[in-house]
Design a protein around this motif. Structure first.
Motif, PDB file in Angstrom:
ATOM      1  N   LYS A  23      28.198  39.702  50.025  1.00  0.00           N
ATOM      2  CA  LYS A  23      29.544  39.458  49.434  1.00  0.00           C
ATOM      3  C   LYS A  23      28.720  37.609  50.398  1.00  0.00           C
ATOM      4  O   LYS A  23      28.233  36.784  51.660  1.00  0.00           O
ATOM      5  N   ARG A  24      29.201  37.227  49.522  1.00  0.00           N
ATOM      6  CA  ARG A  24      29.062  35.363  50.018  1.00  0.00           C
ATOM      7  C   ARG A  24      31.293  34.686  49.903  1.00  0.00           C
ATOM      8  O   ARG A  24      31.493  35.380  49.316  1.00  0.00           O
ATOM      9  N   LYS A  25      30.484  33.589  50.467  1.00  0.00           N
ATOM     10  CA  LYS A  25      32.044  33.374  50.106  1.00  0.00           C
ATOM     11  C   LYS A  25      33.030  33.202  49.210  1.00  0.00           C
ATOM     12  O   LYS A  25      33.752  33.489  49.088  1.00  0.00           O
ATOM     13  N   TRP A  26      32.362  32.306  48.271  1.00  0.00           N
ATOM     14  CA  TRP A  26      32.957  32.864  46.602  1.00  0.00           C
ATOM     15  C   TRP A  26      33.320  33.597  46.776  1.00  0.00           C
ATOM     16  O   TRP A  26      34.649  33.978  45.888  1.00  0.00           O
ATOM     17  N   GLU A  27      32.774  34.413  46.777  1.00  0.00           N
ATOM     18  CA  GLU A  27      33.159  35.698  46.199  1.00  0.00           C
ATOM     19  C   GLU A  27      34.442  37.114  46.939  1.00  0.00           C
ATOM     20  O   GLU A  27      34.897  37.438  46.242  1.00  0.00           O
ATOM     21  N   LYS A  28      34.743  36.126  48.123  1.00  0.00           N
ATOM     22  CA  LYS A  28      35.540  36.126  49.119  1.00  0.00           C
ATOM     23  C   LYS A  28      36.899  35.751  48.381  1.00  0.00           C
ATOM     24  O   LYS A  28      38.096  36.167  48.408  1.00  0.00           O
ATOM     25  N   ARG A  29      37.190  34.759  48.351  1.00  0.00           N
ATOM     26  CA  ARG A  29      37.692  34.215  47.225  1.00  0.00           C
ATOM     27  C   ARG A  29      38.100  34.320  45.593  1.00  0.00           C
ATOM     28  O   ARG A  29      39.735  35.281  46.119  1.00  0.00           O
ATOM     29  N   LEU A  30      37.491  34.528  45.190  1.00  0.00           N
ATOM     30  CA  LEU A  30      37.477  35.964  43.976  1.00  0.00           C
ATOM     31  C   LEU A  30      38.187  36.669  44.469  1.00  0.00           C
ATOM     32  O   LEU A  30      39.115  37.237  43.562  1.00  0.00           O
ATOM     33  N   TRP A  31      37.529  37.318  44.940  1.00  0.00           N
ATOM     34  CA  TRP A  31      37.992  38.777  45.282  1.00  0.00           C
ATOM     35  C   TRP A  31      39.223  38.659  46.037  1.00  0.00           C
ATOM     36  O   TRP A  31      40.626  39.483  45.017  1.00  0.00           O
ATOM     37  N   LEU A  32      39.958  37.351  46.638  1.00  0.00           N
ATOM     38  CA  LEU A  32      41.693  37.582  47.092  1.00  0.00           C
ATOM     39  C   LEU A  32      42.660  37.304  45.527  1.00  0.00           C
ATOM     40  O   LEU A  32      43.572  37.468  45.626  1.00  0.00           O
TER      41      LEU A  32
ATOM     42  N   GLY B 145      43.994  46.710  29.554  1.00  0.00           N
ATOM     43  CA  GLY B 145      42.961  47.899  30.284  1.00  0.00           C
ATOM     44  C   GLY B 145      41.816  46.844  30.943  1.00  0.00           C
ATOM     45  O   GLY B 145      41.524  47.068  31.617  1.00  0.00           O
ATOM     46  N   ALA B 146      41.313  45.902  29.861  1.00  0.00           N
ATOM     47  CA  ALA B 146      39.816  45.283  30.323  1.00  0.00           C
ATOM     48  C   ALA B 146      40.076  44.369  31.614  1.00  0.00           C
ATOM     49  O   ALA B 146      39.968  44.666  32.150  1.00  0.00           O
ATOM     50  N   ILE B 147      42.092  43.799  31.573  1.00  0.00           N
ATOM     51  CA  ILE B 147      42.084  42.687  32.692  1.00  0.00           C
ATOM     52  C   ILE B 147      42.425  43.519  33.982  1.00  0.00           C
ATOM     53  O   ILE B 147      41.616  42.905  34.774  1.00  0.00           O
ATOM     54  N   ALA B 148      42.474  44.804  33.457  1.00  0.00           N
ATOM     55  CA  ALA B 148      43.444  45.964  34.868  1.00  0.00           C
ATOM     56  C   ALA B 148      41.688  45.951  34.815  1.00  0.00           C
ATOM     57  O   ALA B 148      41.135  46.011  36.695  1.00  0.00           O
ATOM     58  N   GLY B 149      40.678  46.407  34.179  1.00  0.00           N
ATOM     59  CA  GLY B 149      39.694  46.341  34.995  1.00  0.00           C
ATOM     60  C   GLY B 149      38.474  45.519  35.173  1.00  0.00           C
ATOM     61  O   GLY B 149      37.589  45.996  36.607  1.00  0.00           O
ATOM     62  N   LEU B 150      38.921  44.141  35.083  1.00  0.00           N
ATOM     63  CA  LEU B 150      38.104  43.259  35.868  1.00  0.00           C
ATOM     64  C   LEU B 150      38.799  43.164  37.141  1.00  0.00           C
ATOM     65  O   LEU B 150      37.977  42.931  38.026  1.00  0.00           O
ATOM     66  N   LEU B 151      39.870  42.839  36.871  1.00  0.00           N
ATOM     67  CA  LEU B 151      40.911  42.593  38.383  1.00  0.00           C
ATOM     68  C   LEU B 151      40.623  43.677  39.444  1.00  0.00           C
ATOM     69  O   LEU B 151      39.822  42.995  40.324  1.00  0.00           O
ATOM     70  N   VAL B 152      40.921  44.420  39.395  1.00  0.00           N
ATOM     71  CA  VAL B 152      40.600  46.072  40.162  1.00  0.00           C
ATOM     72  C   VAL B 152      39.166  46.538  40.411  1.00  0.00           C
ATOM     73  O   VAL B 152      38.995  46.590  41.927  1.00  0.00           O
ATOM     74  N   GLY B 153      38.435  45.864  39.315  1.00  0.00           N
ATOM     75  CA  GLY B 153      36.521  46.486  39.684  1.00  0.00           C
ATOM     76  C   GLY B 153      36.119  45.064  40.853  1.00  0.00           C
ATOM     77  O   GLY B 153      36.063  45.471  41.787  1.00  0.00           O
ATOM     78  N   ILE B 154      36.667  43.974  40.561  1.00  0.00           N
ATOM     79  CA  ILE B 154      36.677  43.046  41.609  1.00  0.00           C
ATOM     80  C   ILE B 154      37.157  43.010  42.920  1.00  0.00           C
ATOM     81  O   ILE B 154      36.565  43.064  43.943  1.00  0.00           O
ATOM     82  N   GLY B 155      38.282  43.698  42.919  1.00  0.00           N
ATOM     83  CA  GLY B 155      38.892  44.023  44.758  1.00  0.00           C
ATOM     84  C   GLY B 155      38.436  45.586  44.937  1.00  0.00           C
ATOM     85  O   GLY B 155      38.531  45.440  46.423  1.00  0.00           O
TER      86      GLY B 155
END
Length: 369
Positions: free
Chosen positions: A331-340, A314-324
């Motif tokens: 928005k910054r360039k590195w954050e867009k790559r992190l989002w993807l 659940g924590a892993i999903a929350g982190l990944l989906v939260g970022i998504g």
């Protein structure tokens, strides 16, 4: 050279922090973004639900009488700033503005600004603002409240039928049962089933204290996606690691909310006043849970019924989906790559988990109806 009777407006090349304060306030009340605040705009804002506590009604007339130097019927930015710095106006307006500034203005370093100067005005283009000022009570944050109410009602119903240990009539329908994996709703609805009052109360407290603030910034549908993603990931992971375990409780969703706070701290680091403190608090919670799991696994006495795999998934999903899906205010360039990367990783893990639960038949016990 200015002509006779004209006044020269001095505009600094680099705005001071105070100027940014007043510009932020001015732009909030300038609803149509025309560079001026009319009486009608102030009146509309004061009477609206969103800004009903910003200014009292009797202040509007006084503002216009005292501050509208050219009797134009509106305040431009220079008149607004002059009013803020005029000691004669403090008794009328200063208390409310001071309270407002204290509540919304960022207390971190100066934001990036671009100043375009003309003869009579400055145009400031700045970042989306601090994370704290995005909190809003409208629309109301009711998603986590409604989910909590459903959990309470279902628990009370089963308790009225003599069971508080997830074996009541509703619990049998909604709990995750590995022998009934074909009833796909169980991968989600187990979140409504709890084993005992303590189990229920702990999840309710955490999801309300963490979920409601997230809703106030990111809106209900984003928080719902994060919560349900954690619930689904918790059941999928548990079914693969412990294929004979019946799973109950909203802990997967709760840990998704915890991780979502970490995600929003990462994505809005520069916009949050106490980002490092908040991050340390949530990391401490995670460390305590991991430490407890390790202790129970290797040194604990007796059998534990806590689904740590569901917590972790659940924590892993929350982190990944939260970022998504959670809002990123700047928005910054590195954050867009992190989002993807987060979106691809989450989708890949969920697809693998779903396929494994469908086709890895020999891993699970024989179906018992």
């Amino acid at each position: 050279m200015p002509g006779q009777g004209e006044t020269t407006v001095s505009v600094p090349l680099t705005p001071t922090r105070s100027d940014l304060y007043w510009r932020r306030i001015f732009n909030k009340y300038d609803r149509d973004a025309d560079g001026k605040i009319s009486y009608a705009e102030l009146k509309e804002i004061i009477e609206s639900r969103e800004y009903e506590h910003d200014l009292p009604d009797n202040v509007v007339e006084k503002i216009m009488v005292l501050a509208d130097k050219d009797n134009s019927g509106h305040l431009d930015f220079n008149e607004f700033v002059e009013m803020m710095h005029n000691p004669d106006f403090k008794a009328v307006f200063g208390h409310f503005v001071a309270r407002y500034v204290h509540s919304i203005v960022p207390h971190r370093g100066p934001v990036d600004t671009t100043v375009v100067s003309t003869h009579s005005k400055s145009i400031f283009n700045y970042s989306d603002g601090t994370y704290e000022e995005e909190y809003s009570c409208w629309p109301p944050a009711i998603c986590m409240i409604l989910i909590s109410l459903v959990e309470i009602v279902m628990f009370c119903y089963d308790a009225a039928h003599g069971s508080t240990t997830a074996v009541g009539p509703l619990a049998k329908i909604f709990i995750y049962n590995p022998n009934r994996r074909h009833e796909a709703w169980r991968f989600i609805t187990y979140m409504f089933v709890h084993v005992g009052v303590v189990h229920l109360l702990v999840n309710l407290l955490v999801q309300l204290f963490l979920g409601v603030p997230l809703e106030m910034v990111h809106r209900w549908w984003r928080v719902s996606l994060v919560y349900l993603a954690g619930v689904a990931a918790g059941s999928l992971a548990t079914s693969l690691t412990d294929p004979r375990v019946h799973l109950a409780g909203a802990s997967g969703g709760v840990y998704a909310l915890i991780a979502a706070h970490i995600a929003t701290i990462i994505m809005n680091w520069a916009e949050m006043e106490f980002a490092i403190i908040q991050l340390l608090v949530f990391l401490l919670l995670a460390a305590v849970d991991i430490g407890t799991a390790v202790y129970d696994r290797y040194w604990g006495v007796g059998v534990t019924n806590i689904g740590y795999v569901a917590h972790l998934a659940g924590a892993i999903a929350g982190l990944l989906v939260g970022i998504g899906v959670l809002r990123n205010l700047e928005k910054r360039k590195w954050e867009k790559r992190l989002w993807l990367a987060a979106v691809i990783t989450y989708c890949s893990l969920m697809l693998a988990g779903i396929l494994a639960n469908i086709f890895w038949v020999n891993h699970f016990p024989a179906t018992q109806l």
